[in-house]
Write a protein that holds these residues in place. Structure first.
Motif, PDB file in Angstrom:
ATOM      1  N   GLY A  46       0.853  -1.181   0.000  1.00  0.00           N
ATOM      2  CA  GLY A  46       0.000   0.000   0.000  1.00  0.00           C
ATOM      3  C   GLY A  46       0.885   1.226   0.000  1.00  0.00           C
ATOM      4  O   GLY A  46       2.005   1.189  -0.484  1.00  0.00           O
ATOM      5  N   GLY A  47       0.413   2.318   0.561  1.00  0.00           N
ATOM      6  CA  GLY A  47       1.228   3.518   0.645  1.00  0.00           C
ATOM      7  C   GLY A  47       1.211   4.302  -0.647  1.00  0.00           C
ATOM      8  O   GLY A  47       0.217   4.358  -1.369  1.00  0.00           O
ATOM      9  N   THR A  48       2.334   4.918  -0.973  1.00  0.00           N
ATOM     10  CA  THR A  48       2.453   5.758  -2.156  1.00  0.00           C
ATOM     11  C   THR A  48       2.866   4.902  -3.344  1.00  0.00           C
ATOM     12  O   THR A  48       3.799   4.099  -3.237  1.00  0.00           O
ATOM     13  N   VAL A  49       2.193   5.077  -4.488  1.00  0.00           N
ATOM     14  CA  VAL A  49       2.393   4.151  -5.598  1.00  0.00           C
ATOM     15  C   VAL A  49       3.828   4.159  -6.112  1.00  0.00           C
ATOM     16  O   VAL A  49       4.310   3.156  -6.625  1.00  0.00           O
ATOM     17  N   GLY A  50       4.545   5.269  -5.971  1.00  0.00           N
ATOM     18  CA  GLY A  50       5.915   5.325  -6.467  1.00  0.00           C
ATOM     19  C   GLY A  50       6.943   4.744  -5.529  1.00  0.00           C
ATOM     20  O   GLY A  50       8.134   4.706  -5.851  1.00  0.00           O
ATOM     21  N   ASP A  51       6.499   4.255  -4.344  1.00  0.00           N
ATOM     22  CA  ASP A  51       7.448   3.648  -3.411  1.00  0.00           C
ATOM     23  C   ASP A  51       7.985   2.320  -3.933  1.00  0.00           C
ATOM     24  O   ASP A  51       9.050   1.870  -3.516  1.00  0.00           O
ATOM     25  N   TRP A  52       7.213   1.676  -4.799  1.00  0.00           N
ATOM     26  CA  TRP A  52       7.615   0.375  -5.329  1.00  0.00           C
ATOM     27  C   TRP A  52       7.179   0.319  -6.784  1.00  0.00           C
ATOM     28  O   TRP A  52       6.024   0.594  -7.117  1.00  0.00           O
ATOM     29  N   THR A  53       8.101  -0.045  -7.673  1.00  0.00           N
ATOM     30  CA  THR A  53       7.820  -0.034  -9.106  1.00  0.00           C
ATOM     31  C   THR A  53       6.580  -0.839  -9.458  1.00  0.00           C
ATOM     32  O   THR A  53       5.768  -0.428 -10.290  1.00  0.00           O
ATOM     33  N   TRP A  54       6.415  -2.001  -8.821  1.00  0.00           N
ATOM     34  CA  TRP A  54       5.314  -2.875  -9.224  1.00  0.00           C
ATOM     35  C   TRP A  54       3.972  -2.372  -8.715  1.00  0.00           C
ATOM     36  O   TRP A  54       2.933  -2.654  -9.315  1.00  0.00           O
ATOM     37  N   LEU A  55       3.951  -1.612  -7.633  1.00  0.00           N
ATOM     38  CA  LEU A  55       2.707  -0.958  -7.229  1.00  0.00           C
ATOM     39  C   LEU A  55       2.400   0.181  -8.197  1.00  0.00           C
ATOM     40  O   LEU A  55       1.236   0.415  -8.550  1.00  0.00           O
ATOM     41  N   PHE A  56       3.439   0.879  -8.655  1.00  0.00           N
ATOM     42  CA  PHE A  56       3.260   1.923  -9.656  1.00  0.00           C
ATOM     43  C   PHE A  56       2.682   1.330 -10.942  1.00  0.00           C
ATOM     44  O   PHE A  56       1.874   1.958 -11.627  1.00  0.00           O
ATOM     45  N   GLY A  57       3.097   0.110 -11.292  1.00  0.00           N
ATOM     46  CA  GLY A  57       2.561  -0.536 -12.481  1.00  0.00           C
ATOM     47  C   GLY A  57       1.161  -1.083 -12.286  1.00  0.00           C
ATOM     48  O   GLY A  57       0.357  -1.116 -13.227  1.00  0.00           O
TER      49      GLY A  57
ATOM     50  N   ASP B 199      11.312   4.639  -5.838  1.00  0.00           N
ATOM     51  CA  ASP B 199      11.720   3.463  -6.607  1.00  0.00           C
ATOM     52  C   ASP B 199      11.699   3.756  -8.101  1.00  0.00           C
ATOM     53  O   ASP B 199      12.591   3.348  -8.844  1.00  0.00           O
ATOM     54  N   VAL B 200      10.693   4.485  -8.554  1.00  0.00           N
ATOM     55  CA  VAL B 200      10.610   4.853  -9.965  1.00  0.00           C
ATOM     56  C   VAL B 200      11.745   5.805 -10.330  1.00  0.00           C
ATOM     57  O   VAL B 200      12.339   5.709 -11.413  1.00  0.00           O
TER      58      VAL B 200
ATOM     59  N   HIS C 264      13.122  12.022 -19.618  1.00  0.00           N
ATOM     60  CA  HIS C 264      11.787  12.036 -20.223  1.00  0.00           C
ATOM     61  C   HIS C 264      10.872  11.010 -19.550  1.00  0.00           C
ATOM     62  O   HIS C 264       9.676  11.271 -19.353  1.00  0.00           O
ATOM     63  N   CYS C 265      11.421   9.856 -19.204  1.00  0.00           N
ATOM     64  CA  CYS C 265      10.605   8.825 -18.549  1.00  0.00           C
ATOM     65  C   CYS C 265      10.141   9.287 -17.172  1.00  0.00           C
ATOM     66  O   CYS C 265       8.998   9.033 -16.773  1.00  0.00           O
ATOM     67  N   LEU C 266      11.018   9.958 -16.437  1.00  0.00           N
ATOM     68  CA  LEU C 266      10.614  10.456 -15.125  1.00  0.00           C
ATOM     69  C   LEU C 266       9.538  11.531 -15.269  1.00  0.00           C
ATOM     70  O   LEU C 266       8.557  11.550 -14.510  1.00  0.00           O
ATOM     71  N   ASP C 267       9.699  12.414 -16.254  1.00  0.00           N
ATOM     72  CA  ASP C 267       8.664  13.426 -16.503  1.00  0.00           C
ATOM     73  C   ASP C 267       7.333  12.758 -16.839  1.00  0.00           C
ATOM     74  O   ASP C 267       6.269  13.179 -16.362  1.00  0.00           O
ATOM     75  N   ALA C 268       7.391  11.704 -17.665  1.00  0.00           N
ATOM     76  CA  ALA C 268       6.167  11.012 -18.060  1.00  0.00           C
ATOM     77  C   ALA C 268       5.522  10.311 -16.864  1.00  0.00           C
ATOM     78  O   ALA C 268       4.295  10.316 -16.712  1.00  0.00           O
ATOM     79  N   ALA C 269       6.345   9.707 -16.001  1.00  0.00           N
ATOM     80  CA  ALA C 269       5.806   9.029 -14.821  1.00  0.00           C
ATOM     81  C   ALA C 269       5.110  10.027 -13.898  1.00  0.00           C
ATOM     82  O   ALA C 269       4.019   9.757 -13.372  1.00  0.00           O
ATOM     83  N   ARG C 270       5.732  11.173 -13.705  1.00  0.00           N
ATOM     84  CA  ARG C 270       5.113  12.189 -12.849  1.00  0.00           C
ATOM     85  C   ARG C 270       3.835  12.737 -13.473  1.00  0.00           C
ATOM     86  O   ARG C 270       2.834  12.971 -12.779  1.00  0.00           O
TER      87      ARG C 270
END
Length: 528
Positions: free
Chosen positions: A126-137, A193-194, A223-229
């Motif tokens: 749980g928590g913040t989605v960017g704390d773990w790549t697979w939760l972000f996915g 993590d991201v 660019h990938c970090l900008d896109a993720a944000r």
């Protein structure tokens, strides 16, 4: 906690186990090796191989990607359901099980009831989605399943209808002492993590070899970090906030760094996930599924796979949901450390030591190599020392795995991708038998930097200079093949030699790394 142990009567009773060997990618060449390794240990052994078609009755063709490999079982559910067994032992082809584990010893290792399963590790997510790549996915696919970019096209209501409901999952989590996290935070300013390697999350995957000194790669990362944000911001504005008074979930996931202050500079939105999930910490390459829970598990894992939900979340979540009880390495007193750190075959002298992972079997394809391997395994199980440290297969990136044993002097400690040399001369030592291998291949990397644009090095084989190497910005890595003619039967030494070592902190004042570095060894392969 006192680990659960079987009763003497139960331990003496042979189990009925179907061993299911899964492959992330089609490597049919290792099937004969696996057959030989498991011969006589399990009555039913089936190989589930993506896309590969053949007429062999123990090889089953499946149609999934590696991120949803558990649903291989769904693809061949009728064949598996017909097997007369009590449990399915699901392992991957690069998991080397303890050779002492068989149907005869299964109940000693896994004293499981009729509706009980096993996975080595469980933790709440749980928590913040960017704390773990697979939760972000997971979050975008779960919240926006109709997205043309990452969605599956399945209606959200359909997923909720055919996956277990929150109440059902939460009740099972609670029975296992796991606090279910129904909500997750969306915040674009905190995605640790991201942020480490954003292109691995958005484009390349974890197996990618990234060169931090490559200006083009740095641009891709930016660019990938900008896109993720931007994606998180879009989701944050698209999703309704969690109901007032909803519990704030703690950050979680392996290596999570905390949720950050409540008064963050960036707004934070809490969203409700369609289902609470648990993680396994990359232990889903080995688990035990009871036959009594097979139908529910393969149905739910098939639905989750259709939604492209990541297997390391879905296997533990649905195993806990479908079984009456799921035991872990801790609760059974087993040693699963071979999944998290390098280990040698000698670890198998402890019957509680489960497996070595990853262990690439493709380089045991020659009869000579396989005989050497079997001889060493048998010596280990008898408690004997094997005569000589024969060169067993090296492992591919990430890490050197069992090849660590050949790095003798002049090396820093292991990192996830390999090891740096610590001195101007670092040694690799191994034994070979006659007609053993055709060549030895090394993948080397230099600490090239704007302030160190060229690195010169040499490979010295058995005291003779084999090859001069030059690394620069365009060639940070070099793959070197040493032919068998330069090696000898018996002991061999390969020295990795640099003109001088360097400290990263001297090249970049912002770097905290004060180690002396020579070359990095990323991979060792013995070719037959």
């Amino acid at each position: 906690m006192t680990p659960r142990r079987p009763s003497p009567a139960a331990a003496a009773e042979a189990a009925r186990v179907c061993l299911c060997v899964l492959m992330n990618h089609p490597f049919p060449s290792v099937i004969p090796i696996l057959r030989k390794l498991y011969a006589g240990r399990f009555t039913s052994v089936l190989f589930l191989v993506p896309f590969y078609r053949c007429d062999e009755p123990d090889v089953l063709t499946v149609y999934r990607g590696s991120y949803t490999h558990a649903a291989y079982l769904t693809d061949v559910r009728e064949r598996l359901a017909a097997v007369d067994c009590d449990h399915y032992l699901v392992v991957h082809d690069d998991v080397l099980l303890n050779p002492a584990l068989s149907e005869a010893t299964f109940r000693q290792t896994f004293p499981l009831g009729e509706r009980e399963g096993y996975i080595s590790h469980l933790f709440p997510v749980g928590g913040t989605v960017g704390d773990w790549t697979w939760l972000f996915g997971f979050a975008p696919k779960a919240l926006h399943p109709k997205s043309h970019l990452f969605g599956s096209g399945i209606e959200g209501a359909t997923l909720r209808q055919y996956l277990p409901g929150h109440a059902q999952i939460a009740a099972k989590f609670a029975a296992h002492g796991i606090l279910p996290q129904r909500h997750a935070r969306l915040r674009s300013d905190r995605m640790p993590d991201v942020e480490r390697h954003p292109s691995r999350t958005l484009l390349h995957g974890y197996a990618a070899t990234l060169d931090p000194s490559d200006a083009r790669q740095a641009e891709v990362e930016r660019h990938c970090l900008d896109a993720a944000r931007a994606l998180v911001e879009a989701m944050r504005h698209a999703e309704p906030a969690a109901p007032a008074g909803a519990a704030t979930p703690p950050a979680s996931g392996e290596g999570a760094e905390g949720a950050g202050p409540a008064d963050a500079a960036e707004p934070v939105t809490e969203v409700e996930l369609p289902m609470p999930v648990v993680g396994s910490g990359y232990y889903a390459d080995l688990y035990v599924l009871p036959k009594a829970c097979f139908d529910d598990f393969v149905h739910f894992i098939g639905v989750a796979s259709a939604a492209n939900f990541f297997v390391e979340l879905m296997v533990p979540t649905l195993l806990v949901t479908c079984c009456d009880k799921v035991w872990t390495a801790e609760t059974l007193g087993l040693d699963a450390s071979g999944f998290a750190q390098p280990a040698t075959l000698e670890a198998f002298r402890d019957p509680r030591f489960l497996a070595i992972h990853p262990f690439k079997l493709s380089q045991l394809s020659s009869p000579v190599r396989l005989r050497q391997f079997e001889a060493r395994v048998h010596a280990v199980l008898r408690g004997e020392d094997y005569p000589g440290d024969l060169a067993l297969p090296g492992l591919h990136v990430p890490g050197l795995g069992c090849a660590q044993q050949y790095l003798t002097t002049g090396w820093h400690g292991e990192e996830s991708w390999g090891r740096w040399s610590a001195e101007p001369r670092a040694e690799v030592r191994f034994l070979l038998e006659e007609d053993d291998i055709a060549s030895l291949e090394l993948l080397l990397m230099a600490p090239v930097h704007a302030r160190l644009p060229v690195v010169q090095a040499q490979l010295v084989v058995n005291g003779e200079t084999c090859q001069a190497l030059s690394f620069d910005v365009a060639h940070v890595e070099r793959r070197v093949v040493i032919p068998r003619a330069l090696l000898r039967t018996g002991g061999n030494t390969v020295d990795v030699v640099v003109e001088r070592t360097v400290r990263p902190c001297d090249l970049d004042p912002a770097s905290p790394d004060a180690r002396e570095l020579g070359l990095a060894l990323r991979e060792i392969q013995f070719h037959t």
